[in-house]
Design an enzyme around this catalytic site. Structure first.
Site, short mmCIF file in Angstrom:
data_model
loop_
_atom_site.label_atom_id
_atom_site.label_comp_id
_atom_site.label_asym_id
_atom_site.label_seq_id
_atom_site.Cartn_x
_atom_site.Cartn_y
_atom_site.Cartn_z
N ARG A 16 -33.13 -1.56 13.12
CA ARG A 16 -32.00 -1.60 12.21
C ARG A 16 -30.77 -2.20 12.92
NH1 ARG A 16 -26.74 -0.40 11.66
NH2 ARG A 16 -27.09 1.52 12.84
N ASP A 17 -30.20 -1.48 13.87
CA ASP A 17 -28.96 -1.93 14.50
C ASP A 17 -29.19 -3.22 15.30
OD1 ASP A 17 -26.29 -1.82 15.09
OD2 ASP A 17 -26.44 -0.25 16.60
N HIS A 217 -24.39 6.97 21.13
CA HIS A 217 -24.83 5.65 20.68
C HIS A 217 -24.01 4.65 21.49
CE1 HIS A 217 -26.06 2.76 17.36
NE2 HIS A 217 -24.96 2.15 17.76
N HIS A 219 -23.27 0.92 23.12
CA HIS A 219 -23.50 -0.52 23.18
C HIS A 219 -23.21 -1.02 24.60
CE1 HIS A 219 -24.45 -1.87 19.05
NE2 HIS A 219 -24.04 -0.64 18.79
N CYS A 250 -27.99 -10.49 23.38
CA CYS A 250 -28.60 -11.77 23.71
C CYS A 250 -27.86 -12.32 24.91
CB CYS A 250 -28.47 -12.73 22.55
SG CYS A 250 -29.15 -14.36 22.91
N ASN A 261 -27.48 -2.51 21.81
CA ASN A 261 -27.49 -1.11 22.26
C ASN A 261 -28.06 -1.02 23.67
OD1 ASN A 261 -27.99 -0.77 19.09
ND2 ASN A 261 -27.03 1.05 19.93
#
Lengths: 318, 318
Positions: A16-17, A217, A219, A250, A261
């Site tokens: 999803r994320d 969560h 990143h 990326c 994440n």
């Protein structure tokens, strides 16, 4: 350091994320393969997709179809995201989504307005309706997620007192609506946190509400995600969202999704080497990461998938 | 966490440890630009190149020329690597190399044989000659580097007792040769360490020899390098080798150098956000990382160079 939890639960959010920002739209069959590879590696909870506007997020247009075709493995929770009542309705209609009664806040006034066209006050004002909606579906609301809890590219640093105040306010609102907050997710949405900040905010919240089950969560926008997770583990945090291969990130600066994440297998590797159980087969997870990389068609930032696991060696245990 | 050092010294090894595995040979002029960009950003020590066999490491063939043309900035140390007496001789001949009297060991018997064609015992046997050579050049031998101190892809996990024993043995040998070990570099050459192991080994060494100045050389093979550096900082370690842009690493699995050093600007970012001084201008360093990426011609794994610094925001200080 030696207060590290004995077990850590990884919540896989890559499908999803991670995928949502990928320009290449994967087929339903490809998504099913990815989700099943993750479940097969031992992930116990997987965010499969989101019930959002397909015009805004084309990658998620087939989430209902993915759920319909999903070959569920026993003991695995298959979750999804929604942002409005229509989305929840679609998740309920699917009949195959593991639904959490969770409220969401954003600690940055600027970001919540840009992202949801609501102020923080307006977000609070809608919460009783959300609790009622979940209740109607037979689901207790016991969770709260706070986005941008450490900093926001539009607003700057987020003071800890603000986050603590928002949690207290949500907790009171939930109590006023016959619900009990037991699970708190703090999201470092834009990768501002460093270990010291993570320990400081998590420590303050843990001291104030020791009964809360805190998850993070994180990143990896600025390279601190694994370090931040370890810092939180040192305070007993034992649940982390993560993304296979670091999906959503990326190596190319120009790619909109440079900020994925924390990478699932990198964190599972760290846990394993530190004697923390995750229930995950790291070699199988690396295969899932390689599959994800093949499917999105560009290199993913995960390290263990390139550096190799150490499972062929036997670790000495003190 | 709050025993973090007030200052951290970054030793830039990108132009040597990073570039040496790059297939594209940079021109002397390009190397000079990279080194000067790093010095201009505030790096106080830069490993510029190595005096080794140019057939074995073609990228380093022009190290003497780089030193000859180097426009040195005041206060910056420009160092180099050598592996045999001939290499030291060339460094001395250059007259422009800042030379440390440092001995080197490898904790893995298998790796030291593959890499240097000597056993650990044979490495020790040559140490008195090295001390004599440095002494003849007017340099006191006060440093020791231990490679593969956490694990080795050829040999497996390295027991802590083995590393502690090697340090004790080298310390005694140095004392027997009228030298005093004061600086110990532990190298996680193949990226085996995780925060718990780092704290355990560093903690044992610090307890046994509190007077030793410990520094770390951390490869990010499996994604733990920043977390490992932070773990070491929590035990007071305040000197780290690092590589601009994570040079030496590459996001492509096929690239021989998937395992670069911990990324200089990512660690400088973490330090800055945690209130630790490095004396480095992070924005200028990010420009140096972008230059390095341009010069090697492929994406580098550094995160801050893509995610952006936070220097335009003012950090609240407690």
């Amino acid at each position: 350091m030696f207060d590290l939890p004995k077990q850590v639960k990884m919540v896989e959010v890559g499908p999803r994320d991670g995928l949502q920002i990928e320009p290449k739209i994967l087929s339903t069959e490809q998504k099913l393969r990815m989700v099943d590879a993750l479940a097969g590696a031992g992930l116990g909870e997987i965010e499969v997709g989101s019930f959002v506007n397909p015009k805004a997020v084309p990658q998620m247009a087939d989430t209902a179809e993915v759920f319909a075709q999903l070959g569920k493995r026993p003991g695995v929770r298959y979750t999804a995201l929604w942002l409005n009542p229509k989305g929840l309705e679609r998740a309920l209609e699917s009949g195959r989504v593991d639904i959490d009664g969770k409220l969401t806040l954003t600690a940055s006034e600027t970001f919540v307005k840009r992202n949801t066209n609501r102020s923080i006050d307006e977000t609070f004002a809608e919460m009783p309706d959300w609790i009622a909606r979940y209740r109607q579906a037979g689901i207790a609301t016991d969770g709260l997620g706070v986005m941008a809890a450490f900093g926001c590219n539009f607003e700057g640093y987020i003071p800890e007192e603000k986050v603590v105040g928002l949690v207290a306010r949500a907790m009171q609102l939930m109590a006023d609506n016959d619900s009990t907050l037991s699970k708190l997710l703090l999201a470092d949405t834009m990768g501002w946190g460093t270990p010291r900040q993570i320990k400081s905010l998590v420590g303050k919240i843990r001291d104030k509400w020791p009964e809360l089950d805190i998850s993070l969560h994180l990143h990896d926008t600025r390279g601190c995600a694994v370090a931040n997770a370890v810092a939180a583990m040192e305070l007993g945090v034992a649940t982390f969202d993560s993304s296979v291969g670091g999906l959503g990130g990326c190596p190319f600066a120009g790619h909109k999704g440079a900020a994925g994440n924390v990478c699932t297998e990198d964190l599972v590797f760290a846990c394993g080497e530190m004697g923390i159980e995750t229930g995950i087969d790291l070699d199988a997870l690396v295969e899932a990461a390689k599959l994800a990389e093949d499917l999105v068609g560009h290199p993913l930032p995960g390290k263990v998938m390139k550096g190799g696991t150490l499972t062929r060696f036997k670790m000495p245990r003190a």
